[in-house]
Write a protein that holds these residues in place. Structure first.
Motif, PDB file in Angstrom:
ATOM      1  N   ARG A  50       0.828  -1.207   0.000  1.00  0.00           N
ATOM      2  CA  ARG A  50       0.000   0.000   0.000  1.00  0.00           C
ATOM      3  C   ARG A  50       0.867   1.263   0.000  1.00  0.00           C
ATOM      4  N   HIS A 157       3.763  -1.055 -12.113  1.00  0.00           N
ATOM      5  CA  HIS A 157       2.567  -1.420 -12.877  1.00  0.00           C
ATOM      6  C   HIS A 157       2.583  -0.774 -14.264  1.00  0.00           C
ATOM      7  N   THR A 192      -0.266  -0.340  -6.751  1.00  0.00           N
ATOM      8  CA  THR A 192      -1.523  -0.492  -7.485  1.00  0.00           C
ATOM      9  C   THR A 192      -1.402  -1.560  -8.557  1.00  0.00           C
ATOM     10  N   VAL A 354      -8.636   1.249  -9.471  1.00  0.00           N
ATOM     11  CA  VAL A 354      -7.208   1.144  -9.180  1.00  0.00           C
ATOM     12  C   VAL A 354      -6.554   2.531  -9.241  1.00  0.00           C
ATOM     13  N   TYR A 357      -7.667   4.416  -6.178  1.00  0.00           N
ATOM     14  CA  TYR A 357      -6.935   3.986  -4.987  1.00  0.00           C
ATOM     15  C   TYR A 357      -5.570   4.672  -4.927  1.00  0.00           C
ATOM     16  N   GLN A 358      -4.933   4.798  -6.071  1.00  0.00           N
ATOM     17  CA  GLN A 358      -3.617   5.440  -6.086  1.00  0.00           C
ATOM     18  C   GLN A 358      -3.712   6.914  -5.725  1.00  0.00           C
ATOM     19  N   LEU A 497      -8.111  -4.654  -6.338  1.00  0.00           N
ATOM     20  CA  LEU A 497      -6.680  -4.918  -6.419  1.00  0.00           C
ATOM     21  C   LEU A 497      -6.348  -6.348  -6.002  1.00  0.00           C
TER      22      LEU A 497
END
Length: 723
Positions: A50, A157, A192, A354, A357-358, A497
């Protein structure tokens, strides 16, 4: 004396304490596992943890230990300048000398290279875009990788086609891994990556010199191939941790109108703890929101990819120091920006859970135990239109690729991107992106002076592009599910995720742990509405003709003697009148006269602009003839000036928007399609009228023709612009 694992961990934790400035700091087990793999075993490792977990501590501590063993400098491939600046500052705290090579500090490159050769650099941060520079790729990078003590791929990623932020320049990293000398450890990090991305990245990390090496580059570098579910390789250590963010409280607040969203920000921004980020999807939105909030007395500033480097640095420092309540930013302020922030608000939803979330991971770092940052999403009706626009910028159709390859193959010298634009109907950014992919795939090569074809066979992987596009559509659908869900929001993001430990957080609006006031004052809504419907956006004139128009039979070059600064009522991406304009220009909408709200916008824009024309010339339109005709004659009546003529269509075989994504192609298309038909205009100020400005080249050419006929000034006016 042999250093034991216990001794090495003790040394590692001493470096950690220097890095974070705390005497009680200790390594997490997974941090130590990664460091031991890199320093003791010289392995390759992928760390998926995370945001805020401490991934950078892994490579800085590993760097310190490896340098003590006599290893060369660590090379970190890092995607964003804000991330680089944060990391350099963090490294210096631990006595690690870090420097960077990126597009903004070219004047320092020679000095940086000298320090590297002298062994004075512990960490070199390089932007992936540097990998596509011929001099750096062919001369500097081989020396760096041969002498490197550690290679770090941050935000890994981006390597994967499946990653939400895939970047063409990252494709070259697969070649680097294949050509890396044995014994150099490699670390890839990201916060991510779902299971598919994790497997894909681990599979790429597992490529060693024995599986291709330099011969692979000479023959046919293999592109990343879409795979249903790649499996992590046994010789790559993969460390995945739980992705909960205990310091975040998530909520969604659905407000139907853009003025309500702005009013909510104005009314409630001061209630949010500390400083933070207000994310927007477009540059225009960041500027509009920042301007409105400043009018309401909030200390905020806009931040985007268009912000100058020196200003970015100053704004980041102002946010870090608490001198700003918020930066109103696009995703240009994203990965790795490390600050203690009390909130993140998104005005408009990112295109995937995703990516969301980042972005929310920017908040909640460094807060006192038990403190929580507020994370609030204000979704908008226009989000899907913006997602569709960005989706339209995917890898170009095969016909454009084949045209570019043929032109390069037929050329006896390297060809610049600007020259290639005159043959390929793509925007500069998309053309550059396509060429980078072809370069990595071995079909073209970037050299001094431009691009050349290699002559290697190249296959257009339509199936892969279709599968990635389908994955993007699934991500958009999942984002809409996140907005609508009545279940735990953090659990939803963690499951997106593929976090196997996902569970209800107890902290979000759906779990009952976080309540967001939805109230907005009537006065704030009124003021926001006035701001959003304030018509008139400056339309800057084009100043230079595209390069190499002679290739298209046009004798146009150098500076343009054309239009003055013009006006559009609003941009299609604007939060206020933008919605009415998007509805008006949406495919399938019947042609109509200018709607009343937009008539009012035109009148208000004219009152502010005061162009004082002597006559009017309008574009002939096949797609919106009633709209343009009503606009032209309405302006003629309102201003009391005659309609002197038109920019007429002479060749219907040239499509209305042909070449719109490429300056040279657009100039050629408009030159073939249109012709000026007017009464004498010498000595007159001409109002040049159209419905929609896309590239701006139709206005530019028409203004050029009018000036050639002796017009004193040309003043462009349109209902809307695309950007």
């Amino acid at each position: 004396m042999t250093t034991t694992a216990t001794d090495l961990r003790a040394q590692a934790e001493r470096h950690l304490r220097a890095l974070v400035g705390r005497d009680d700091a200790t390594l997490y087990d997974d941090q130590w596992a990664a460091i031991a793999a890199l320093v003791e075993d010289k392995r390759r490792a992928l760390v998926v943890q995370r945001t805020g977990w401490g991934k950078s501590a892994v490579y800085f501590v590993a760097t310190a230990l490896l340098r003590e063993q006599g290893a060369g400098p660590t090379v970190i491939l890092s995607p964003l300048l804000a991330l680089m600046r944060n990391q350099i500052e963090a490294a210096e705290r631990a006595g690690i000398h870090a420097v960077t090579i990126n597009s903004t500090n070219s004047e320092q490159w020679a000095e940086v290279h000298a320090h590297i050769r002298a062994g004075e650099v512990d960490v070199l941060l390089v932007s992936p875009e540097r990998l596509n520079n011929p001099g750096f790729r062919d001369e500097v990078l081989p020396r760096l990788t041969e002498s490197a003590g550690l290679l770090v791929i941050d935000e890994a990623h981006c390597i994967s086609d499946w990653g939400h932020d895939f970047r063409p320049d990252y494709r070259r990293i697969r070649q680097m891994l294949a050509e890396l000398p044995g014994g150099i450890p490699v670390l890839a990090t990201t916060a991510t990556a779902n299971a598919r991305v994790t497997g894909d990245v681990a599979e790429q990390l597992a490529v060693h010199g024995g599986e291709g090496g330099s011969e692979a580059r000479k023959l046919a570098p293999q592109p990343t191939v879409a795979r249903p579910a790649p499996q992590p390789q046994e010789d790559v250590l993969v460390l995945r941790g739980p992705l909960d963010r205990e310091s975040l409280s998530l909520a969604v607040l659905e407000l139907s109108r853009p003025e309500e969203r702005l009013a909510w920000l104005a009314d409630h921004l001061g209630e949010l703890a500390g400083s933070g980020i207000i994310y927007t999807l477009t540059v225009a939105a960041s500027q509009d929101i920042a301007g409105y909030l400043r009018e309401r007395g909030h200390e905020v500033a806009a931040y985007s990819g268009q912000t100058e480097t020196t200003e970015r640095l100053a704004l980041e420092q102002d946010l870090l120091a608490g001198r700003l309540k918020a930066l109103v930013a696009t995703s240009a302020l994203g990965m790795g920006f490390d600050a203690t922030l009390g909130f993140v608000v998104n005005v408009g939803a990112p295109a995937s859970p995703v990516a969301y979330y980042q972005q929310v991971g920017r908040a909640g770092r460094g807060l006192p135990d038990g403190a929580r940052a507020s994370v609030i999403l204000l979704p908008a009706r226009e989000d899907r239109d913006i997602w569709a626009y960005f989706a339209s910028l995917a890898f170009p159709a095969e016909q454009h690729v084949r045209t570019a390859l043929k032109v390069l193959s037929d050329s006896d010298r390297p060809m610049s991107t600007a020259t290639l634009e005159t043959y390929v109907d793509l925007s500069r950014n998309r053309l550059e992106m396509m060429l980078k992919v072809l370069d990595v795939d071995g079909a073209v090569r970037r050299v001094q002076g431009g691009w050349t074809a290699t002559g290697q066979d190249w296959v257009y992987e339509q199936e892969r592009y279709d599968r990635v596009a389908a994955a993007r559509r699934d991500e958009q659908a999942a984002m809409l599910e996140y907005i609508a869900t009545s279940e735990c929001r953090m659990r939803f993001l963690r499951e997106a995720l593929d976090d196997p430990e996902a569970q209800d957080c107890g902290r979000c609006d759906n779990c009952g742990g976080f309540t967001v006031a939805a109230s907005v004052s009537d006065a704030a809504v009124q003021r926001a509405g006035d701001r959003l419907t304030r018509p008139g956006v400056a339309l800057a004139p084009r100043k230079l003709w595209p390069t190499a128009l002679a290739n298209l039979g046009l004798d146009l070059k150098g500076k343009i003697a054309g239009a003055e600064e013009g006006r559009v009522v609003a941009r299609l991406t604007d939060l206020g009148l933008g919605q009415a304009l998007r509805d008006l220009f949406r495919p399938g909408t019947p042609d109509q006269e200018v709607p009343v709200p937009l008539v009012q916008g035109v009148v208000a824009a004219l009152a502010d602009w005061r162009p004082r024309p002597d006559g009017l010339v309008a574009f002939e339109s096949r797609t919106h003839p009633l709209l343009v005709d009503s606009l032209a004659h309405g302006l003629s009546r309102h201003l009391g000036v005659p309609v002197l003529g038109r920019v007429a269509i002479r060749d219907d075989s040239v499509a209305p928007g042909q070449g719109a994504t490429n300056s040279a192609q657009r100039v050629a298309a408009v030159s073939r399609r249109a012709v000026l038909q007017t009464e004498p205009v010498a000595g007159r100020r001409i109002l040049l009228v159209d419905d929609l400005v896309a590239s701006g080249w139709s206005m530019t050419l028409a203004a050029h023709w009018l000036r050639a006929e002796g017009a004193e000034a040309v003043l462009p006016l349109a209902l809307a612009s695309e950007t």
